[in-house]
Design a protein around this motif. Structure first.
Motif: not given
Length: 283
Positions: A224, A255, A258, A260, A279-280, A283
């Motif tokens: 992320d 972030l 999140g 991660n 990964r989120q 993006w």
């Protein structure tokens, strides 16, 4: 369009019976190979289409962490296969057509498409990297080249203008006068001169092995965070200060909330070796 097999296919196979762009997944690393070694990986129409298909596949796979982009047979790409592409007017139209002037056409997506992926892209440059090949490499975030590589923004040699979106990256890494000189003269550079001008990121005796080391280093970072850094950098590089500040704050908030971020903090404190989550999507 893509394959999970090795890119080292026999060169005697015709373009109709082999994948011209291959995708191999290696523990979170996407290895993309231009696979037309008997033609020095010169770009025909099918390769443009396959490159874009590979980019879409990578974008949809949130388990992938890094991309390594290379050419088969010791060359990155000798550029556009002009004879092949211009043999059919429909192919020229297919490369250049777009719905709106500001949109990317097929020829431009094979370069700018790498900048739009939410994960780092490393180009391995050996042998020839001319014209369209140089434009594709410019779409990567990092370019690792051998000292004896041959690089050129070569379109002017054929009476053409560079039109594959490489200028979007070139203007960020090189002064305008130097970029104009390179594009107007179509001069061929070796790796050392390309490094001095900023056209490549670093030189290595074994560029592919160096790319793998960097890819494994990047895998230790939050996917992320890497996506946010890449997207923010590309979006903010020429943006206003207000837009830059707003984007930084927005990404940081996302972030911080999140999973991660928590994993990264625990990993750095030595409290866990837990793997990062995919990964989120935002993006």
């Amino acid at each position: 369009m893509t394959t999970q097999q090795s890119a080292d296919l026999p060169s005697q196979k015709s373009d109709a019976t082999r994948a011209l762009v291959t995708l191999e997944r290696r523990d979170g690393i996407a290895l993309v190979t231009l696979n037309r070694p008997d033609k020095f990986n010169a770009l025909n129409y099918a390769m443009f289409r396959q490159l874009c298909a590979v980019q879409r596949t990578i974008a949809a796979d949130r388990s992938l962490r890094v991309v390594i982009l290379q050419g088969a047979g010791g060359n990155f790409s000798a550029g556009l296969d002009i004879a092949s592409v211009t043999a059919k007017p429909s192919q020229v139209l297919g490369l250049l057509a777009k719905w709106l002037p500001g949109n990317a056409n097929l020829a431009q997506r094979v370069s700018i498409g790498w900048t739009r992926l939410p994960l780092p892209v490393i180009a391995v440059i050996e042998g020839y990297c001319y014209g369209g090949g140089m434009q594709i490499a410019l779409g990567a975030d990092v370019r690792i080249a051998s000292a004896n590589a041959k690089l050129s923004v070569m379109e002017a040699k054929w009476g053409l203008v560079p039109d594959m979106a490489g200028l979007a990256s070139l203007r960020a890494i090189m002064p305008k006068d130097k970029a104009l000189e390179l594009t107007m003269t179509a001069r061929v550079l070796d790796g050392a001169e390309a490094l001095n001008l900023g056209l490549v990121t670093r030189l290595a005796d074994a560029p592919f092995e160096e790319a793998c080391l960097l890819a494994n280093e990047l895998k230790n970072r939050s996917p992320d965070a890497l996506a946010a850094i890449k997207h923010s950098t590309h979006k903010s590089w020429s943006a206003s200060l207000r837009a830059l500040l707003a984007r930084e704050s927005w990404y940081q908030i996302r972030l911080l909330f999140g999973s991660n971020f928590r994993i990264a903090a625990s990993r750095e404190r030595g409290k866990t070796d837990k793997a990062y989550r995919p990964r989120q999507r935002f993006w």
